[in-house]
Design a protein around this motif. Structure first.
Motif, mmCIF file in Angstrom:
data_model
loop_
_atom_site.group_PDB
_atom_site.id
_atom_site.type_symbol
_atom_site.label_atom_id
_atom_site.label_comp_id
_atom_site.label_asym_id
_atom_site.label_seq_id
_atom_site.Cartn_x
_atom_site.Cartn_y
_atom_site.Cartn_z
ATOM 1 N N ARG A 153 104.597 24.534 57.867
ATOM 2 C CA ARG A 153 103.864 23.679 56.937
ATOM 3 C C ARG A 153 103.038 24.480 55.944
ATOM 4 N N PHE A 154 102.472 25.598 56.365
ATOM 5 C CA PHE A 154 101.738 26.433 55.416
ATOM 6 C C PHE A 154 102.697 27.032 54.389
ATOM 7 N N ASN A 155 103.880 27.466 54.831
ATOM 8 C CA ASN A 155 104.868 28.009 53.905
ATOM 9 C C ASN A 155 105.262 26.981 52.852
ATOM 10 N N ALA A 156 105.514 25.750 53.302
ATOM 11 C CA ALA A 156 105.906 24.695 52.370
ATOM 12 C C ALA A 156 104.759 24.352 51.417
ATOM 13 N N PHE A 157 103.540 24.375 51.907
ATOM 14 C CA PHE A 157 102.375 24.071 51.069
ATOM 15 C C PHE A 157 102.219 25.119 49.967
ATOM 16 N N ILE A 158 102.443 26.382 50.309
ATOM 17 C CA ILE A 158 102.362 27.453 49.310
ATOM 18 C C ILE A 158 103.408 27.240 48.217
ATOM 19 N N LEU A 159 104.637 26.904 48.599
ATOM 20 C CA LEU A 159 105.689 26.655 47.611
ATOM 21 C C LEU A 159 105.322 25.474 46.715
ATOM 22 N N ALA A 160 104.700 24.454 47.296
ATOM 23 C CA ALA A 160 104.301 23.286 46.506
ATOM 24 C C ALA A 160 103.235 23.658 45.473
ATOM 25 N N LEU A 161 102.285 24.521 45.846
ATOM 26 C CA LEU A 161 101.256 24.937 44.901
ATOM 27 C C LEU A 161 101.844 25.796 43.788
ATOM 28 N N VAL A 162 102.849 26.590 44.109
ATOM 29 C CA VAL A 162 103.547 27.358 43.071
ATOM 30 C C VAL A 162 104.172 26.400 42.056
ATOM 31 N N LEU A 163 104.810 25.336 42.528
ATOM 32 C CA LEU A 163 105.420 24.351 41.636
ATOM 33 C C LEU A 163 104.366 23.682 40.759
ATOM 34 N N CYS A 164 103.206 23.358 41.322
ATOM 35 C CA CYS A 164 102.125 22.761 40.528
ATOM 36 C C CYS A 164 101.670 23.706 39.425
ATOM 37 N N LEU A 165 101.481 24.966 39.784
ATOM 38 C CA LEU A 165 101.002 25.960 38.817
ATOM 39 C C LEU A 165 101.996 26.134 37.676
ATOM 40 N N VAL A 166 103.277 26.252 38.017
ATOM 41 C CA VAL A 166 104.321 26.441 37.002
ATOM 42 C C VAL A 166 104.443 25.206 36.111
ATOM 43 N N SER A 167 104.376 24.029 36.693
ATOM 44 C CA SER A 167 104.533 22.817 35.894
ATOM 45 C C SER A 167 103.366 22.608 34.934
ATOM 46 N N VAL A 168 102.145 22.950 35.357
ATOM 47 C CA VAL A 168 100.975 22.760 34.490
ATOM 48 C C VAL A 168 100.981 23.757 33.336
ATOM 49 N N LEU A 169 101.101 25.048 33.665
ATOM 50 C CA LEU A 169 101.002 26.075 32.629
ATOM 51 C C LEU A 169 102.325 26.352 31.921
ATOM 52 N N GLY A 170 103.425 26.121 32.604
ATOM 53 C CA GLY A 170 104.722 26.439 32.011
ATOM 54 C C GLY A 170 105.383 25.286 31.291
ATOM 55 N N ILE A 171 105.023 24.049 31.643
ATOM 56 C CA ILE A 171 105.682 22.883 31.034
ATOM 57 C C ILE A 171 104.696 22.029 30.241
ATOM 58 N N TRP A 172 103.570 21.642 30.866
ATOM 59 C CA TRP A 172 102.628 20.748 30.176
ATOM 60 C C TRP A 172 101.927 21.460 29.019
ATOM 61 N N LEU A 173 101.497 22.698 29.242
ATOM 62 C CA LEU A 173 100.730 23.408 28.219
ATOM 63 C C LEU A 173 101.469 23.512 26.890
ATOM 64 N N PRO A 174 102.757 23.888 26.870
ATOM 65 C CA PRO A 174 103.468 23.970 25.578
ATOM 66 C C PRO A 174 104.191 22.683 25.179
ATOM 67 N N ALA A 175 103.980 21.572 25.881
ATOM 68 C CA ALA A 175 104.789 20.370 25.663
ATOM 69 C C ALA A 175 104.549 19.715 24.311
ATOM 70 N N GLY A 176 103.289 19.667 23.856
ATOM 71 C CA GLY A 176 102.996 18.973 22.609
ATOM 72 C C GLY A 176 103.365 17.502 22.704
ATOM 73 N N SER A 177 104.096 17.008 21.712
ATOM 74 C CA SER A 177 104.511 15.601 21.689
ATOM 75 C C SER A 177 105.955 15.415 22.142
ATOM 76 N N ASN A 178 106.536 16.449 22.737
ATOM 77 C CA ASN A 178 107.918 16.370 23.219
ATOM 78 C C ASN A 178 107.984 15.423 24.418
ATOM 79 N N LYS A 179 108.533 14.236 24.205
ATOM 80 C CA LYS A 179 108.535 13.206 25.242
ATOM 81 C C LYS A 179 109.309 13.645 26.481
ATOM 82 N N ALA A 180 110.461 14.302 26.276
ATOM 83 C CA ALA A 180 111.265 14.749 27.417
ATOM 84 C C ALA A 180 110.511 15.780 28.247
#
Length: 446
Positions: free
Chosen positions: A319-346
């Motif tokens: 469960r700790f291993n899976a939790f770490i992977l989940a936090l990695v996904l959160c970090l990547v999605s926030v800084l890697g996808i949301w930050l440069p998203a702008g008005s791109n709906k997709a």
């Protein structure tokens, strides 16, 4: 009863055709394999069967009731900030919802020992009453302090009561499949987060805020009563005196527990920022109102997947291993996808779904991780102690984000960076806990 909180070892499984239960190992200061004479029998777990499944459904209903407001705060925030409280700064409005998240977990410090002593029914009964009061009064709120008392105080109290009752009940009935069972139960909150922003988005323009919230209340009260009828505990801590149910911070004396509490603090600081501001972000980027509200639906669809799938994975790889992977996904999605998203709906939609998957695991995996570190009879006290620390993250996350949004004159760049940094801190501390316990080898199940 053992007073120290030790790491749980993998349970032994007995192949008995007439006994489908698995046993949780006794926590002890003795070396592995030693058993003292007269040691109490280890608790057993149902792991399945009609009764356990019915109780799991009751927990699902409890989370549907408890977390629906928490997972829909973006819809409420967007609505009241454009209508009843349109003259109030965003940072001030953020304190209403920040206090809701804070009180949802902080007040659980007092309810955890009560759950250990008396089980979920007294807590669920009180939550059913406060649910009715919250939604009967929410529609008639007009001033800042009315919303603060209704959403922040009464709504937070309701969540704390039902959340504590349901989370403790799941841990009592499952061990080997605890991660998946917890994920299935808390996915009730995701279902509520899918249903109610859609209801609010459709009904507020037609019926107004007052009747839209009444419809939500008329849906939640019967569901909370179902959870009251179905939930039942299996273990209880001995009730010697009123001192035995007094809240305690003693679990935080161990370094690994303190680091884990710090990780949960940063998780709660960041987890509600997208939930609270994603709809407002869509409106600011020029997306139609219907699509902006629907972003919360997409986020909760991802959260629905993220609450049961990582739990199932956690039972397999740790469960700790899976939790770490989940936090990695959160970090990547926030800084890697949301930050440069702008008005791109997709791209915004992709962020909502992926962040939902990653963040949803926090509510399902974190309690399962905590259950590995304590005696099950005292899980209520242990769990609520950690989430009392985490509650301060819920308190400051949304208001700080609102202040950042005001300081940047509506530019979401700083808000998104703040959320990403908080997830980075959470990931670092959780990884440190795992390294201290089992080392760097991620092939080790933990």
């Amino acid at each position: 009863m053992v007073s120290n909180y030790q790491t749980m070892q993998e349970p032994s499984v007995q192949n008995n055709e007439n006994d489908s239960t698995s046993k949780e190992p006794q926590l002890s200061n003795e070396p592995e394999g030693s058993v003292e004479a007269g040691e109490p029998e280890e608790p057993t777990y149902s792991e399945g069967g009609p009764k356990a499944i019915l109780i799991l459904f009751g927990c699902f209903c409890a989370f549907f009731s408890a977390l629906s407001m928490l997972n829909s705060i973006g819809a409420y925030q967007a609505s009241i900030s454009q209508d009843q409280l349109k003259q109030i700064p965003q940072g001030s409005i953020g304190w209403i919802f920040g206090f809701h998240g804070f009180f949802s977990f902080f007040s659980g410090l007092f309810f955890g020992p009560l759950f250990d002593a008396w089980g979920p029914k007294p807590l669920a009964a009180a939550a059913s009453c406060t649910t009715a009061v919250t939604y009967l009064t929410l529609g008639v709120c007009r001033t800042y302090w009315e919303f603060f008392l209704c959403i922040g105080v009464m709504g937070g109290l309701t969540t704390a009561l039902m959340f504590t009752a349901a989370m403790g009940t799941v841990q009592h009935w499952f061990f080997r499949h605890r991660g998946m069972a917890t994920g299935i139960a808390v996915s009730g909150g995701s279902v509520g987060g899918i249903v109610f922003p859609t209801i609010l988005g459709a009904l507020i323009p037609r019926l107004g805020f007052q009747w839209a919230t009444r419809v939500v209340g008329l849906t939640l009260v019967p569901v909370s009563l179902i959870s009251l009828l179905l939930m039942k505990a299996r273990f209880s801590a001995p009730f010697h005196s009123w001192r035995s149910i007094v809240p305690s911070l003693s679990p935080l004396r161990r370094l690994r527990n303190l680091l884990l509490a710090g990780s949960l603090f940063f998780v709660e600081t960041s987890i509600f920022i997208p939930v609270a501001y994603l709809a407002s972000y869509g409106l600011q980027q020029g997306l139609p109102e219907s699509i902006s509200y629907r972003l919360l639906t997409f986020l909760n669809v991802g959260s629905l997947i993220g609450r049961w799938l990582p739990g199932y994975l956690g039972d397999k790889i740790g469960r700790f291993n899976a939790f770490i992977l989940a936090l990695v996904l959160c970090l990547v999605s926030v800084l890697g996808i949301w930050l440069p998203a702008g008005s791109n709906k997709a791209q915004i939609t992709a962020f909502a779904i992926l962040f939902g998957i990653g963040s949803g695991s926090g509510i399902s995996l974190a309690p399962a991780c905590l259950s590995q570190l304590c005696n099950i009879e005292e899980y209520g006290r242990f769990f609520t102690t950690f989430y009392t620390v985490a509650s301060f993250g819920s308190l400051i996350g949304i208001p700080i984000s609102g202040q950042i949004l005001e300081a940047t004159k509506g530019d979401f760049y700083g808000l998104i960076v703040f959320a990403g940094l908080a997830y980075g801190c959470a990931l670092f501390l959780l990884t440190l806990v795992r390294v201290l316990e089992v080392g760097w080898a991620f092939t080790t199940k933990f």
